[in-house]
Enzyme design. Structure first.
Site, PDB file in Angstrom:
ATOM      1  N   ARG A  14      14.870  24.244  13.389  1.00  0.00           N
ATOM      2  CA  ARG A  14      14.561  24.916  12.122  1.00  0.00           C
ATOM      3  C   ARG A  14      13.144  24.551  11.720  1.00  0.00           C
ATOM      4  O   ARG A  14      12.821  23.368  11.594  1.00  0.00           O
ATOM      5  CB  ARG A  14      15.542  24.514  11.005  1.00  0.00           C
ATOM      6  CG  ARG A  14      15.570  25.550   9.852  1.00  0.00           C
ATOM      7  CD  ARG A  14      16.400  25.079   8.671  1.00  0.00           C
ATOM      8  NE  ARG A  14      15.793  23.917   8.076  1.00  0.00           N
ATOM      9  CZ  ARG A  14      16.471  22.825   7.668  1.00  0.00           C
ATOM     10  NH1 ARG A  14      17.772  22.758   7.768  1.00  0.00           N
ATOM     11  NH2 ARG A  14      15.817  21.813   7.155  1.00  0.00           N
ATOM     12  N   GLU A  63       7.583  21.038   8.237  1.00  0.00           N
ATOM     13  CA  GLU A  63       7.949  20.258   9.425  1.00  0.00           C
ATOM     14  C   GLU A  63       8.767  21.131  10.359  1.00  0.00           C
ATOM     15  O   GLU A  63       9.237  22.209   9.984  1.00  0.00           O
ATOM     16  CB  GLU A  63       8.753  19.007   9.043  1.00  0.00           C
ATOM     17  CG  GLU A  63      10.097  19.361   8.431  1.00  0.00           C
ATOM     18  CD  GLU A  63      11.136  18.242   8.514  1.00  0.00           C
ATOM     19  OE1 GLU A  63      10.987  17.316   9.324  1.00  0.00           O
ATOM     20  OE2 GLU A  63      12.130  18.336   7.776  1.00  0.00           O
ATOM     21  N   ASN A  92      12.133  20.852  12.754  1.00  0.00           N
ATOM     22  CA  ASN A  92      13.307  20.023  13.037  1.00  0.00           C
ATOM     23  C   ASN A  92      13.876  20.330  14.413  1.00  0.00           C
ATOM     24  O   ASN A  92      14.147  21.489  14.726  1.00  0.00           O
ATOM     25  CB  ASN A  92      14.393  20.299  11.996  1.00  0.00           C
ATOM     26  CG  ASN A  92      13.935  19.953  10.586  1.00  0.00           C
ATOM     27  OD1 ASN A  92      13.823  18.782  10.235  1.00  0.00           O
ATOM     28  ND2 ASN A  92      13.637  20.965   9.788  1.00  0.00           N
ATOM     29  N   SER A 142      20.524  21.567   9.693  1.00  0.00           N
ATOM     30  CA  SER A 142      21.778  21.881   9.009  1.00  0.00           C
ATOM     31  C   SER A 142      21.660  23.112   8.112  1.00  0.00           C
ATOM     32  O   SER A 142      20.591  23.720   8.011  1.00  0.00           O
ATOM     33  CB  SER A 142      22.241  20.667   8.213  1.00  0.00           C
ATOM     34  OG  SER A 142      21.245  20.311   7.301  1.00  0.00           O
ATOM     35  N   LYS A 177       7.161  13.415  13.541  1.00  0.00           N
ATOM     36  CA  LYS A 177       6.020  13.892  12.746  1.00  0.00           C
ATOM     37  C   LYS A 177       4.678  13.592  13.404  1.00  0.00           C
ATOM     38  O   LYS A 177       3.707  14.311  13.191  1.00  0.00           O
ATOM     39  CB  LYS A 177       6.137  13.348  11.337  1.00  0.00           C
ATOM     40  CG  LYS A 177       7.176  14.187  10.594  1.00  0.00           C
ATOM     41  CD  LYS A 177       7.843  13.609   9.436  1.00  0.00           C
ATOM     42  CE  LYS A 177       8.766  14.624   8.790  1.00  0.00           C
ATOM     43  NZ  LYS A 177      10.181  14.354   8.957  1.00  0.00           N
ATOM     44  N   LYS A 206       3.771  10.329   5.548  1.00  0.00           N
ATOM     45  CA  LYS A 206       5.124  10.444   6.116  1.00  0.00           C
ATOM     46  C   LYS A 206       5.357   9.477   7.275  1.00  0.00           C
ATOM     47  O   LYS A 206       4.549   9.409   8.197  1.00  0.00           O
ATOM     48  CB  LYS A 206       5.341  11.860   6.658  1.00  0.00           C
ATOM     49  CG  LYS A 206       5.240  12.955   5.622  1.00  0.00           C
ATOM     50  CD  LYS A 206       5.633  14.293   6.255  1.00  0.00           C
ATOM     51  CE  LYS A 206       5.584  15.401   5.231  1.00  0.00           C
ATOM     52  NZ  LYS A 206       6.040  16.682   5.816  1.00  0.00           N
ATOM     53  N   GLU A 266      13.651  11.422   9.499  1.00  0.00           N
ATOM     54  CA  GLU A 266      14.250  12.699   9.132  1.00  0.00           C
ATOM     55  C   GLU A 266      15.280  12.469   8.043  1.00  0.00           C
ATOM     56  O   GLU A 266      15.788  11.362   7.889  1.00  0.00           O
ATOM     57  CB  GLU A 266      14.965  13.324  10.347  1.00  0.00           C
ATOM     58  CG  GLU A 266      14.095  13.525  11.569  1.00  0.00           C
ATOM     59  CD  GLU A 266      12.954  14.460  11.308  1.00  0.00           C
ATOM     60  OE1 GLU A 266      13.118  15.409  10.521  1.00  0.00           O
ATOM     61  OE2 GLU A 266      11.862  14.225  11.874  1.00  0.00           O
ATOM     62  N   GLY A 267      15.616  13.535   7.353  1.00  0.00           N
ATOM     63  CA  GLY A 267      16.761  13.462   6.453  1.00  0.00           C
ATOM     64  C   GLY A 267      16.424  13.311   4.979  1.00  0.00           C
ATOM     65  O   GLY A 267      17.305  13.232   4.142  1.00  0.00           O
ATOM     66  N   ARG A 295      15.881  26.985   0.404  1.00  0.00           N
ATOM     67  CA  ARG A 295      16.334  25.917  -0.492  1.00  0.00           C
ATOM     68  C   ARG A 295      15.387  25.872  -1.676  1.00  0.00           C
ATOM     69  O   ARG A 295      14.163  25.918  -1.498  1.00  0.00           O
ATOM     70  CB  ARG A 295      16.287  24.560   0.228  1.00  0.00           C
ATOM     71  CG  ARG A 295      17.497  24.315   1.092  1.00  0.00           C
ATOM     72  CD  ARG A 295      17.354  23.024   1.855  1.00  0.00           C
ATOM     73  NE  ARG A 295      16.145  23.045   2.679  1.00  0.00           N
ATOM     74  CZ  ARG A 295      15.740  22.017   3.411  1.00  0.00           C
ATOM     75  NH1 ARG A 295      16.415  20.899   3.411  1.00  0.00           N
ATOM     76  NH2 ARG A 295      14.645  22.119   4.139  1.00  0.00           N
TER      77      ARG A 295
END
Ligand code: ADP
Ligand code: MG
Length: 514
Positions: free
Chosen positions: A121, A144, A146, A151, A330, A385, A389-390, A490
């Protein structure tokens, strides 16, 4: 015309009631905070779709296959991974080091399964800087990329359907131009597209090995609240495609996995008491699909690292392989933005330009690189950064200089000439999303929606089934499948820097193209 329209309190309550019922009855749901296994709550959603520039949406879809290809090539470029990830990053970042070691070990032993699956993604924000002297139109900028555990594919399809339903059944009041044309709401096939990707990988395994009874295994976190995003995918694979998929917590694999001595097939022996498998004979696993294993906290004990290694040594197809996970860090994103790196992977100048247009400024933090100077001089322009992740790991704006000073203090405990702590980080220019966007955010348990100033982040899902070529064949990879399969929007309150949905900072949304 005001958007979203301002309704009377009664009307908004009615709209909210039907939207919440639609969500609850179509599986747009999460487990409640209590983790009760017999209840669900609707996922946070936006009451309206959010306006998104059509041209930028189409641009994001258009470049996805190039991004898929780029990351497939990185996954299979040992020299690049050795230089970029195996360099200083693994010296200061224990998590990346552990992954890197597994990758190295398995490479040395000989990779059993050259095929791997990417469910990617690519995330974007619209960049519309305020104080610019000349008028520039908004542009699409990547946050970024993924490569593990991407998800919300299933729930994003559901929220698109929710907004589509509300428009088509004229639940919204007096025709607002954004809400009266269903064709402005793009179809979102993320759920089926991701399911199809899993199924394709499963059949690739069966064709290659001749195995009859293999199943897909989805590996999950303990206490997963986003369980229904995973379950909808599982049902899609099982009911539509008639392919068996088992969903097992990472922690349960400590004692239940083994490799077939003959061909290294991955075998799972369920606990005898499991109702889904009354006989305890081992099950062959065709594809391992991780919805965990991306964060240090997913490795509850050293056993999880042994599990990860064992899986990597097996014949099962991995989604993702360790190499593919490393490719998504990253540091790789930052290095790709430096001169002549993209050339290594993408031949066509035009294709490279399309990708480059979506980059913002990225810097490494090595001594002698501009990164530190910029971060200390104008911190309000940047986000720092780590290789994580997450969500919840980044350092923003004014917090950057003191954070760098703290890292410097820690360096003193290391020996002279050692790699510095800051080199585990990258510096990224802040994207400035358009102002004046409003939404009504709906959270389970709240009787009224919350009108807020918001920022929307677009994600595009890509599926890449790839086969690594042998050295003798010149290395690199063959693309067995490269597709763009859907999107995610989102939306978060402007005040919050980060955007995790399950943790309650943001809501699921869908675009209305304008
Ligand atoms: P993670 O891997 O933890 O999801 P991200 O790079 O996606 O990390 O950053 C988390 C969130 O921080 C993003 O969803 C976005 O809201 C915000 N963010 C990250 N990078 C930028 C940026 N360059 N400009 C503005 N916001 C950003
Ligand atoms: Mg992110």
């Amino acid at each position: 015309m005001e958007y979203p329209p301002q309704l009377s309190p009664e009307h908004e309550r009615d709209l909210l009631a039907i939207a919440s019922d639609y969500s609850l009855s179509h599986g747009l749901v999460l487990r409640p905070l209590s983790h009760s296994t017999t209840t669900s709550i609707h996922a946070p959603y936006s009451l309206y779709p959010s306006p998104f520039p059509r041209q930028l949406f189409e641009q994001a879809l258009r470049i996805q296959e190039s991004y898929n290809r780029l990351y497939a090539k990185i996954t299979t470029d040992d020299q690049f991974l050795e230089r970029v990830v195996g360099g200083n990053v693994t010296k200061v970042d224990e998590f990346q080091r552990n992954l890197y070691r597994i990758w190295k070990q398995v490479k040395q032993e000989g990779v059993k399964q050259p095929i791997s699956l990417g469910i990617f993604r690519s995330d974007y924000l619209v960049h519309a800087p305020q104080n610019q002297s000349q008028e520039t139109s908004p542009s699409l900028k990547q946050v970024e990329f993924n490569t593990i555990s991407s998800s919300f594919g299933a729930l994003s399809t559901r929220v698109s359907q929710l907004h589509q339903f509300l428009v088509e059944s004229q639940q919204y009041p007096s025709p607002h131009p954004y809400l009266s044309n269903p064709t402005s709401l793009p179809e979102n096939e993320a759920l089926e597209g991701i399911a199809q990707g899993l199924v394709d990988a499963h059949y690739a395994y069966k064709n290659e090995t001749g195995s009859k009874d293999a199943r897909i295994m989805m590996v999950i976190q303990d206490n997963e609240r986003n369980a229904f995003d995973q379950r909808l995918l599982q049902w899609q694979v099982m009911e539509k495609h008639k392919v068996p998929l088992i969903r097992i917590p990472f922690s349960q694999l400590r004692t239940s996995l083994s490799l077939s001595p003959s061909n290294s097939a991955l075998l799972y022996t369920p606990p005898t008491s499991s109702p889904s498998s009354p006989s305890a004979s081992p099950i062959e696993i065709s594809l391992i699909y991780y919805r965990t294993a991306y964060s240090p906290s997913d490795y509850y004990t050293p056993h999880e690292w042994s599990t990860r290694l064992l899986i990597e040594q097996s014949l099962a197809i991995k989604c993702p392989s360790v190499a593919m996970q490393l490719a998504g860090c990253k540091k790789v994103q930052q290095v790709l933005s430096t001169p002549s790196e993209l050339e290594r992977f993408i031949e066509g100048e035009e294709e490279r330009e399309e990708l480059r247009k979506s980059f913002v400024g990225l810097w490494g933090m090595e001594d002698g690189n501009e990164g530190e100077e910029l971060a200390r001089g104008e911190p309000e322009r940047f986000v720092l950064k780590p290789q994580r992740e997450g969500g919840g790991n980044n350092i923003y704006r004014q917090d950057i200089p003191p954070f760098l000073s703290k890292l410097e203090e820690e360096d003193k405990t290391r020996g002279e000439g050692e790699v510095k702590g800051k080199e585990g980080y990258i510096l990224m220019e802040l994207i400035e999303p358009p102002r004046g966007m409003t939404q009504v955010l709906v959270k389970a348990g709240e009787e009224e929606g919350r009108r807020a100033d918001v920022v929307s982040e677009l994600g595009i899902y890509g599926v890449m089934l790839l086969k690594e070529k042998k050295e003798e064949e010149g290395g690199g990879c063959e693309e067995l499948r490269n597709e763009t399969v859907g999107h995610l929007l989102r939306t978060k309150g402007r005040e919050s820097d980060e955007g995790g949905i399950a943790v309650g900072f943001s809501v699921l949304d869908s675009p209305v193209l304008v």
